[in-house]
Write a protein that holds these residues in place. Structure first.
Motif, short mmCIF file in Angstrom:
data_model
loop_
_atom_site.label_atom_id
_atom_site.label_comp_id
_atom_site.label_asym_id
_atom_site.label_seq_id
_atom_site.Cartn_x
_atom_site.Cartn_y
_atom_site.Cartn_z
N ALA A 171 0.82 -1.21 0.00
CA ALA A 171 0.00 0.00 0.00
C ALA A 171 0.86 1.25 0.00
O ALA A 171 0.57 2.22 0.70
N ARG A 172 1.90 1.24 -0.81
CA ARG A 172 2.86 2.34 -0.82
C ARG A 172 2.22 3.66 -1.21
O ARG A 172 2.46 4.70 -0.58
N THR A 173 1.42 3.62 -2.25
CA THR A 173 0.79 4.86 -2.71
C THR A 173 -0.07 5.45 -1.61
O THR A 173 -0.01 6.66 -1.34
N MET A 174 -0.84 4.58 -0.97
CA MET A 174 -1.69 5.03 0.14
C MET A 174 -0.84 5.60 1.26
O MET A 174 -1.13 6.68 1.79
N LEU A 175 0.23 4.90 1.63
CA LEU A 175 1.12 5.36 2.70
C LEU A 175 1.74 6.71 2.37
O LEU A 175 1.84 7.60 3.22
N THR A 176 2.18 6.84 1.15
CA THR A 176 2.80 8.09 0.72
C THR A 176 1.80 9.23 0.76
O THR A 176 2.11 10.33 1.21
N HIS A 177 0.59 8.95 0.32
CA HIS A 177 -0.46 9.97 0.38
C HIS A 177 -0.73 10.38 1.82
O HIS A 177 -0.85 11.57 2.14
N LEU B 137 -10.46 9.40 12.43
CA LEU B 137 -10.15 8.21 13.23
C LEU B 137 -8.90 8.43 14.07
O LEU B 137 -8.82 8.01 15.23
N LEU B 138 -7.95 9.09 13.47
CA LEU B 138 -6.69 9.37 14.17
C LEU B 138 -6.94 10.25 15.39
O LEU B 138 -6.38 10.02 16.46
N GLU B 147 2.71 7.86 23.94
CA GLU B 147 3.02 9.29 23.89
C GLU B 147 4.28 9.57 23.09
O GLU B 147 5.10 8.69 22.87
N GLY B 148 4.40 10.80 22.68
CA GLY B 148 5.63 11.25 22.04
C GLY B 148 5.80 10.79 20.61
O GLY B 148 6.91 10.73 20.10
N LEU B 149 4.71 10.44 19.95
CA LEU B 149 4.80 10.01 18.56
C LEU B 149 4.48 11.17 17.63
O LEU B 149 3.66 12.04 17.96
N SER B 150 5.09 11.15 16.45
CA SER B 150 4.73 12.13 15.44
C SER B 150 3.38 11.75 14.84
O SER B 150 2.89 10.63 15.00
N GLU B 151 2.82 12.70 14.12
CA GLU B 151 1.53 12.45 13.48
C GLU B 151 1.62 11.25 12.54
O GLU B 151 0.70 10.43 12.44
N GLN B 152 2.76 11.18 11.87
CA GLN B 152 2.96 10.10 10.91
C GLN B 152 3.11 8.74 11.59
O GLN B 152 2.61 7.72 11.10
N GLU B 153 3.78 8.75 12.72
CA GLU B 153 3.92 7.48 13.45
C GLU B 153 2.58 7.01 14.00
O GLU B 153 2.28 5.81 14.04
#
Lengths: 210, 210
Positions: A171-177, B137-138, B147-153
DNA sequence: AAATAAACTAAACAAACGTTTGATTTAATC
DNA sequence: GATTAAATCAAACGTTTGTTTAGTTTATTT
């Protein structure tokens, strides 16, 4: 010519089948990339379907064996591998296998295709690769799973780990988005560590009471 | 005739596209199932690709909206939903959505196809469905994440849950082979409880130190 | 009821498909 | 070096593909 025509056809075929699926690729497209005549497919593999099955028999199965070999080798280096080590090794052997980025992705795409829509190739791959590996992996992880589970329930834990690996790979495209990050090596490393963290806690926890 | 030709074409198309993929289905196969003339596809949707996109615009997006609606409705019933409730509701809304077994599988198969190999339909579905739902959902799950995670993590935790749901939904043949169990309603219930257990522990745990 | 627009259809289109054929080249065997 | 076998090739095969055309039926509007 260095490689044989048969090998070049298999090379082209697994790339294109992985990318576009069986119906998305024409025999002419395969032979064009392989640099040979259209009829070569029918000569060497009987027909298009025979070529697809040959990709699984002669390429997928062998590559999967190497991935698993790398896994067991790293596991056996540890005197007493704990759950964290096992999961990290598992995630690494799938997400950073001893192949090129391209070849690994190709491999997982074909597995995903057969998983979502099994053909004759599924049985080949399942009996030769999936089943033996799962059995051994289950035995290895069993001491670290919650107690009192049936054999089938134990399997679900392993499948939960594998499903993350597969999904993060495909799901790379999704992850990148979603994350806005490029799918490069450091990012893959962070994915592996996430899977380790998430899964280790996941399988070490107590059973939820309904 | 009760339904319109356009609707019957869309019905047949999404079933067949989900099952066999865009290239695996012919326009004639679709129109035969829809019980109409071959040219009707070109009349109503321009061409085959236009029909595929229409499936996402007029069917997939709306169905996804209903799934999410059911999710939020159940969440809002709780005065203070905890992580376990959120995850169970999430797993249930995907694995036991307010549609028939067949329709739900069809839906997820098309998502999986676009996830593994994005086309123009991906952008439609991502911007209209995936992105808004993920954001919300996030936000809902954030208090229960380490705690201490980035939005991406943080996103990776949600994706880990979704990936299990998707995989358990699609890898039926594999699951049946491995566990020996039929994919019936009680089995799905046990899958949901497994996902809840595994994921709840997974995201509540501490961060693994390297 | 005539006129206009929308919906549908049978038939045909060129292009692409997987496969077969028969001949030719390359390699191996005697 | 002749003979046999394997490999490759250009060309054509009959189907199936998505799409177009031109005509008919059905529905709406005036």
């Amino acid at each position: 010519m260095e490689t044989t025509t048969k090998d070049r056809i298999l090379d082209a075929a697994e790339e294109l089948f992985a990318e576009k699926g069986f119906d998305g690729v024409s025999v002419r497209e395969i032979t064009a990339r392989a640099g040979c005549n259209v009829a070569a497919v029918n000569y060497h593999f009987g027909n298009k379907k025979g070529l697809y099955l040959a990709v699984f028999r002669e390429r997928m199965a062998e590559r999967a064996r190497k991935v698993q070999e790398a896994f067991w080798k790293e596991i056996e280096n540890e005197s007493e591998p704990d759950a964290e080590k096992i999961i990290r090794t598992l995630a690494r052997s799938f997400l950073k296998s001893p192949f090129s980025e391209k070849e690994r992705l190709l491999h997982h795409k074909l597995i995903a295709r057969e998983t979502n829509r099994p053909t004759e190739a599924f049985e080949i791959f399942y009996s030769e690769v999936v089943n033996p590996f799962f059995s051994a992996l289950l035995k290895l992880l069993a001491p670290y799973l919650p107690e009192g589970l049936s054999e089938q329930e134990k399997m679900l834990y392993v499948i939960s780990i594998i499903s993350q690996v597969m999904h993060f790979n495909l799901a790379r495209t999704m992850l990148t988005h979603l994350t806005g990050k490029r799918f490069d090596s450091p990012f893959i490393d962070s994915l592996i560590e996430h899977i380790v963290s998430f899964s280790l806690n996941g399988l070490s926890g107590r059973i939820i009471k309904k």
